[in-house]
Scaffold this motif. Structure first.
Motif, PDB file in Angstrom:
ATOM      1  N   ASN A   1      49.700  20.043  14.390  1.00 16.53           N
ATOM      2  CA  ASN A   1      49.562  20.357  15.843  1.00 16.53           C
ATOM      3  C   ASN A   1      50.081  19.242  16.727  1.00 16.53           C
ATOM      4  OD1 ASN A   1      47.365  21.956  14.558  1.00 16.53           O
ATOM      5  ND2 ASN A   1      47.233  22.472  16.649  1.00 16.53           N
ATOM      6  N   THR A   2      51.153  19.675  17.582  1.00 13.31           N
ATOM      7  CA  THR A   2      51.943  18.637  18.355  1.00 13.31           C
ATOM      8  C   THR A   2      51.213  18.664  19.628  1.00 13.31           C
ATOM      9  OG1 THR A   2      54.165  18.927  17.211  1.00 13.31           O
ATOM     10  CG2 THR A   2      54.190  18.082  19.303  1.00 13.31           C
ATOM     11  N   ILE A   3      50.735  17.596  20.110  1.00 11.34           N
ATOM     12  CA  ILE A   3      50.144  17.389  21.119  1.00 11.34           C
ATOM     13  C   ILE A   3      51.148  16.673  22.275  1.00 11.34           C
ATOM     14  CG2 ILE A   3      48.118  16.288  22.503  1.00 11.34           C
ATOM     15  CD1 ILE A   3      47.392  18.205  20.327  1.00 11.34           C
ATOM     16  N   GLU A   4      50.945  17.272  23.795  1.00 10.48           N
ATOM     17  CA  GLU A   4      51.971  16.876  24.656  1.00 10.48           C
ATOM     18  C   GLU A   4      51.112  16.476  25.808  1.00 10.48           C
ATOM     19  OE1 GLU A   4      55.689  18.274  27.612  1.00 10.48           O
ATOM     20  OE2 GLU A   4      54.465  19.657  26.280  1.00 10.48           O
ATOM     21  N   LEU A   5      51.416  15.152  26.219  1.00 12.18           N
ATOM     22  CA  LEU A   5      50.805  14.467  27.433  1.00 12.18           C
ATOM     23  C   LEU A   5      51.721  14.457  28.485  1.00 12.18           C
ATOM     24  CD1 LEU A   5      48.832  11.660  25.636  1.00 12.18           C
ATOM     25  CD2 LEU A   5      47.749  13.553  27.067  1.00 12.18           C
ATOM     26  N   SER A   6      51.642  14.699  29.935  1.00 13.75           N
ATOM     27  CA  SER A   6      52.506  14.797  30.582  1.00 13.75           C
ATOM     28  C   SER A   6      51.510  14.448  32.237  1.00 13.75           C
ATOM     29  CB  SER A   6      53.179  15.895  30.893  1.00 13.75           C
ATOM     30  OG  SER A   6      54.215  15.907  31.861  1.00 13.75           O
ATOM     31  N   ASP A   7      51.647  13.562  32.476  1.00 13.99           N
ATOM     32  CA  ASP A   7      51.134  12.734  33.971  1.00 13.99           C
ATOM     33  C   ASP A   7      49.845  13.371  34.193  1.00 13.99           C
ATOM     34  OD1 ASP A   7      53.623  11.645  34.582  1.00 13.99           O
ATOM     35  OD2 ASP A   7      54.628  13.510  35.303  1.00 13.99           O
ATOM     36  N   GLY A   8      48.921  12.771  33.455  1.00 19.29           N
ATOM     37  CA  GLY A   8      47.570  13.515  33.561  1.00 19.29           C
ATOM     38  C   GLY A   8      47.171  14.890  33.009  1.00 19.29           C
ATOM     39  N   ARG A   9      48.170  15.596  32.542  1.00 13.36           N
ATOM     40  CA  ARG A   9      47.758  16.904  31.824  1.00 13.36           C
ATOM     41  C   ARG A   9      48.067  16.896  30.398  1.00 13.36           C
ATOM     42  NH1 ARG A   9      51.672  20.905  34.549  1.00 13.36           N
ATOM     43  NH2 ARG A   9      53.247  19.486  33.534  1.00 13.36           N
ATOM     44  N   ILE A  10      47.401  17.592  29.624  1.00 11.19           N
ATOM     45  CA  ILE A  10      47.546  17.779  28.018  1.00 11.19           C
ATOM     46  C   ILE A  10      47.639  19.250  27.776  1.00 11.19           C
ATOM     47  CG2 ILE A  10      44.818  17.806  27.841  1.00 11.19           C
ATOM     48  CD1 ILE A  10      45.592  16.073  25.386  1.00 11.19           C
ATOM     49  N   GLN A  11      48.391  19.393  26.702  1.00 12.02           N
ATOM     50  CA  GLN A  11      48.501  20.672  26.091  1.00 12.02           C
ATOM     51  C   GLN A  11      48.927  20.601  24.483  1.00 12.02           C
ATOM     52  OE1 GLN A  11      51.732  23.378  27.215  1.00 12.02           O
ATOM     53  NE2 GLN A  11      53.336  21.972  26.793  1.00 12.02           N
ATOM     54  N   ILE A  12      48.719  21.669  23.685  1.00 14.69           N
ATOM     55  CA  ILE A  12      49.278  21.675  22.583  1.00 14.69           C
ATOM     56  C   ILE A  12      50.763  22.405  22.554  1.00 14.69           C
ATOM     57  CG2 ILE A  12      49.236  22.616  20.172  1.00 14.69           C
ATOM     58  CD1 ILE A  12      45.986  22.477  20.568  1.00 14.69           C
ATOM     59  N   LYS A  13      51.891  21.529  22.416  1.00 10.85           N
ATOM     60  CA  LYS A  13      53.001  22.032  22.646  1.00 10.85           C
ATOM     61  C   LYS A  13      53.604  22.981  21.608  1.00 10.85           C
ATOM     62  CE  LYS A  13      57.644  20.643  23.170  1.00 10.85           C
ATOM     63  NZ  LYS A  13      58.317  20.203  24.549  1.00 10.85           N
ATOM     64  N   SER A  14      53.288  22.657  20.220  1.00  2.53           N
ATOM     65  CA  SER A  14      53.329  23.574  19.015  1.00  2.53           C
ATOM     66  C   SER A  14      52.463  23.313  17.949  1.00  2.53           C
ATOM     67  CB  SER A  14      54.653  23.309  18.489  1.00  2.53           C
ATOM     68  OG  SER A  14      54.818  21.932  17.862  1.00  2.53           O
ATOM     69  N   ALA A  15      51.995  24.456  17.044  1.00  2.00           N
ATOM     70  CA  ALA A  15      51.128  24.199  16.016  1.00  2.00           C
ATOM     71  C   ALA A  15      51.628  25.444  14.907  1.00  2.00           C
ATOM     72  CB  ALA A  15      50.088  24.850  16.532  1.00  2.00           C
ATOM     73  N   THR A  16      51.432  24.935  13.896  1.00  2.00           N
ATOM     74  CA  THR A  16      51.819  25.854  12.505  1.00  2.00           C
ATOM     75  C   THR A  16      50.760  27.081  12.206  1.00  2.00           C
ATOM     76  OG1 THR A  16      50.603  24.272  10.943  1.00  2.00           O
ATOM     77  CG2 THR A  16      52.874  23.927  11.344  1.00  2.00           C
ATOM     78  N   CYS A  17      49.874  27.295  13.151  1.00  2.00           N
ATOM     79  CA  CYS A  17      49.105  28.267  12.887  1.00  2.00           C
ATOM     80  C   CYS A  17      49.953  29.688  13.115  1.00  2.00           C
ATOM     81  CB  CYS A  17      47.669  28.184  13.689  1.00  2.00           C
ATOM     82  SG  CYS A  17      47.849  28.130  15.416  1.00  2.00           S
ATOM     83  N   ASN A  18      49.165  30.665  12.878  1.00  2.00           N
ATOM     84  CA  ASN A  18      49.702  32.196  13.085  1.00  2.00           C
ATOM     85  C   ASN A  18      49.845  32.727  14.429  1.00  2.00           C
ATOM     86  OD1 ASN A  18      50.657  32.208  10.467  1.00  2.00           O
ATOM     87  ND2 ASN A  18      49.190  33.166   9.657  1.00  2.00           N
ATOM     88  N   ASP A  19      48.603  32.642  15.040  1.00  2.00           N
ATOM     89  CA  ASP A  19      48.334  33.360  16.282  1.00  2.00           C
ATOM     90  C   ASP A  19      48.686  32.651  17.503  1.00  2.00           C
ATOM     91  OD1 ASP A  19      46.475  31.224  16.434  1.00  2.00           O
ATOM     92  OD2 ASP A  19      44.734  32.507  16.385  1.00  2.00           O
ATOM     93  N   GLN A  20      48.898  31.375  17.556  1.00  2.00           N
ATOM     94  CA  GLN A  20      49.537  30.369  18.762  1.00  2.00           C
ATOM     95  C   GLN A  20      48.681  30.544  20.122  1.00  2.00           C
ATOM     96  OE1 GLN A  20      52.883  28.462  18.394  1.00  2.00           O
ATOM     97  NE2 GLN A  20      51.789  28.595  16.290  1.00  2.00           N
ATOM     98  N   VAL A  21      47.314  30.910  20.004  1.00  2.00           N
ATOM     99  CA  VAL A  21      46.762  31.092  21.172  1.00  2.00           C
ATOM    100  C   VAL A  21      46.496  29.594  21.682  1.00  2.00           C
ATOM    101  CG1 VAL A  21      44.399  31.611  21.988  1.00  2.00           C
ATOM    102  CG2 VAL A  21      45.329  32.983  20.281  1.00  2.00           C
ATOM    103  N   CYS A  22      46.436  28.620  20.868  1.00  2.00           N
ATOM    104  CA  CYS A  22      46.367  27.559  21.498  1.00  2.00           C
ATOM    105  C   CYS A  22      47.674  26.850  22.174  1.00  2.00           C
ATOM    106  CB  CYS A  22      45.868  26.373  20.319  1.00  2.00           C
ATOM    107  SG  CYS A  22      47.230  26.185  18.965  1.00  2.00           S
TER     108      CYS A  22
END
Length: 140
Positions: free
Chosen positions: A77-98
């Protein structure tokens, strides 16, 4: 329609108005609660398989960072931090809900990747909590 209006009494109208006011009470409480949280210190707690791996201070984070979290099954899972925000930028799971959840930046918000058992939760903490600001940066 005219019969309905003529059968209403002042007491009926007062009860209707009272019920309408009560129905908006949860919205008012939630809005007040979120206004109280805005000035607090926010951290992102990243847990993998119920073990906390990172705690990142979002209140003081400036800039853009990427880092990977690798599960025990070698999923990424690739995590992205940007100016006080966070998200999962990419993941190797099938559904990609995250990944489709996008950025989060308020207390109580979460991102969950069920296939990888990864949870990112934003928590409101006091000054007594020590936060690990160091993360392993893969690329910027």
């Amino acid at each position: 329609m005219r019969n309905v209006i003529t059968t209403l009494k002042i007491g009926d109208i007062m009860i209707i108005i009272l019920l309408l006011l009560i129905s908006f009470t949860p919205l008012a409480i939630f809005t007040w609660q979120q206004a109280q949280v805005d000035g607090e210190k926010l951290i992102a707690v990243i847990s993998l398989e119920n073990e906390v791996t990172h705690e990142i201070n979002l209140s003081e984070h400036v800039g853009h960072e990427l880092f990977d979290i690798v599960t025990h099954d070698h999923e990424i899972n690739t995590i992205e931090l940007s100016d006080g925000r966070i998200q999962i930028k990419s993941a190797t799971c099938n559904d990609q809900v995250c990944v489709r959840t996008g950025f989060i930046n308020r207390a109580g918000q979460t991102i969950i990747c069920l296939p990888h058992q990864l949870v990112i939760e934003i928590q409101n903490v006091g000054d007594e909590h020590i936060v690990d600001d160091q993360v392993d940066i893969i690329s910027s």
